[in-house]
Design an enzyme around this catalytic site. Sequence first.
Site, mmCIF file in Angstrom:
data_model
loop_
_atom_site.group_PDB
_atom_site.id
_atom_site.type_symbol
_atom_site.label_atom_id
_atom_site.label_comp_id
_atom_site.label_asym_id
_atom_site.label_seq_id
_atom_site.Cartn_x
_atom_site.Cartn_y
_atom_site.Cartn_z
ATOM 1 N N SER A 1 0.726 -0.824 -0.117
ATOM 2 C CA SER A 1 0.257 0.374 0.263
ATOM 3 C C SER A 1 0.778 1.388 0.421
ATOM 4 C CB SER A 1 -0.650 -0.157 1.152
ATOM 5 O OG SER A 1 -0.265 0.243 2.065
ATOM 6 N N CYS B 1 -7.201 -6.595 -0.299
ATOM 7 C CA CYS B 1 -5.665 -5.990 0.947
ATOM 8 C C CYS B 1 -5.778 -4.285 0.931
ATOM 9 C CB CYS B 1 -5.211 -7.088 1.036
ATOM 10 S SG CYS B 1 -3.998 -7.095 1.825
ATOM 11 N N ARG C 1 -2.449 -1.364 9.105
ATOM 12 C CA ARG C 1 -1.463 -2.357 8.025
ATOM 13 C C ARG C 1 -0.643 -3.450 8.252
ATOM 14 N NH1 ARG C 1 3.032 0.472 7.121
ATOM 15 N NH2 ARG C 1 3.721 -0.770 4.646
ATOM 16 N N HIS D 1 -7.320 -12.037 -0.319
ATOM 17 C CA HIS D 1 -7.869 -11.689 -1.567
ATOM 18 C C HIS D 1 -7.931 -12.690 -2.611
ATOM 19 C CE1 HIS D 1 -3.386 -9.134 -1.038
ATOM 20 N NE2 HIS D 1 -3.155 -10.064 0.054
ATOM 21 N N GLU E 1 -8.739 -12.623 -5.241
ATOM 22 C CA GLU E 1 -8.247 -12.766 -7.004
ATOM 23 C C GLU E 1 -7.592 -14.041 -6.607
ATOM 24 O OE1 GLU E 1 -7.512 -10.815 -4.399
ATOM 25 O OE2 GLU E 1 -5.080 -10.256 -4.554
#
Lengths: 301, 211
Positions: free
Chosen positions: B52, B82, B111, B175, B177
């Site tokens: 990030s 995320c 974080r 995630h 994905e």
Amino acid sequence: MTDQSLPSQARSTGSPLVKRGLAEMLKGGVIMDVVNPEQARIAEDAGAVAVMALERVPSDIRKEGGVSRMSDPEMIQGIQEVCSIPVMAKARIGHFAEAQILQSLGVDYIDESEVLTPADETHHIDKFAFDVPFVCGATNLGEALRRISEGACMIRSKGEAGTGNVVEAVRHIRSINGDIRKITQADSAELFEWAKQLRAPLPLIQEIAETGELPVPVFCAGGIATPADASLVMQLGAQAVFVGSGIFKSDEPVKMANAIVEAATHYQDPQILAKVSTGLGDAMKGLEMATLETKLAERGW
Amino acid sequence: MTSPVTVGVLALQGAFAAHLSILRDLGVEACEVKTNEQLASIDAIVIPGGESTTMSMLLVKGDMLNPLRQRVVDGLPVFGTCAGMILCSERIEDGRADQHCLSALPIVSRRNGYGRQIDSFEAELDVTGLDEPFHGVFIRAPVVDSVGDDVSVLAAVDGQPVLCSHGPVTVASFHPELSGDSRLHRRWLIDAGLLPEGLAEASDETAEVTP
């Protein structure tokens, strides 16, 4: 923070997907070699996605010689304290005890690295035995698949570390991706021969024939010294870059680090690359391959 | 028939390719977003996992931070996973001092709240509105420290929210994905009115979304 008194939901850690997952998150980024907390800060400030903590960058290892080992835990912890991005560290090839120590320190990735002096001339580390993921170097597809069959979750080209010369990394990335392309064209009988030739497990060859890619991310390392180098290897199919001596052995490490980070994102955009390549001062001096006494890439098999 | 929509995936760094492939599997037009020009041409955006702090810096370097903020204010549907969730937050704990966020929904993210890589984990998640559990992959994942009153918490691990939605914005600390399951992407697109429900169900036999 999790309240330990509550019954906690089933979680599995150290699984192949979790280990490969972090490599997925590093794609499109730059992982920088750092030797102290100050450099680690510079790397994070410049936008590195991770740092590699080591005692000497490869170009100094080359100069100073001697046996090169895992870094002092105190130095690794010092870097972990100042960094909020992932911290990687190197273990010698085959030196599973160093890897156990690194895992206990909580490093985020272990590089079983030819840059250090190999500890075992026959065996690489059994990387399935660890919860922490491993990255390993490779010069060709066979080597990459052997490392994956031992549990590596990320492959990087070996290149020739500490030279600032990208020629070997290009050779390795081209060799890996070129053979992958050929395998996708092979018929099922030819895959047996590919497995034999590459000395690699047949199921992995068959998987590549189907998917057209390695089952783990492929990054580039070894000799990247400029934003253009990063663009070159990424256009050749590397999904992220490791930069070792190339940053802190350049004239202007902060500028170079920032520029290579932007180059990794915009590797297909020559205009942005021209802009970020401007006014960086001298890149590291670099070495011709023919002048090398030791080729680090020949370590490991 | 509505006009075709284009979903962008912020591709400055991270796992953007995996998102593109899931979106394309859903039959959606999907493209990388690395520039303001691309940002201007999309109807929704996925902000992927990755680092990030790196993404925040690259948004600034590419002069994209304010244009992206403006599009979010204007109601651009966002799916943040995320690192993408961190960027969508209203406030970030344990980030860098110079790290920016988009305030796409009223949550506070911490974080690396679940720890280092060694603490990364997989867990089966019960998601509100899904018949079958969703396999969540958490990589150095952020913790949702607090959520605003009007945020829907759709899934939690040990009582902590891991999937939240607020209007056209959905965020996950894991995630989706990486687990080869398109149900959350599809649900987000349907919630944002970008995917007609019937068509979406016809395009995917394995997953089911309860209206």
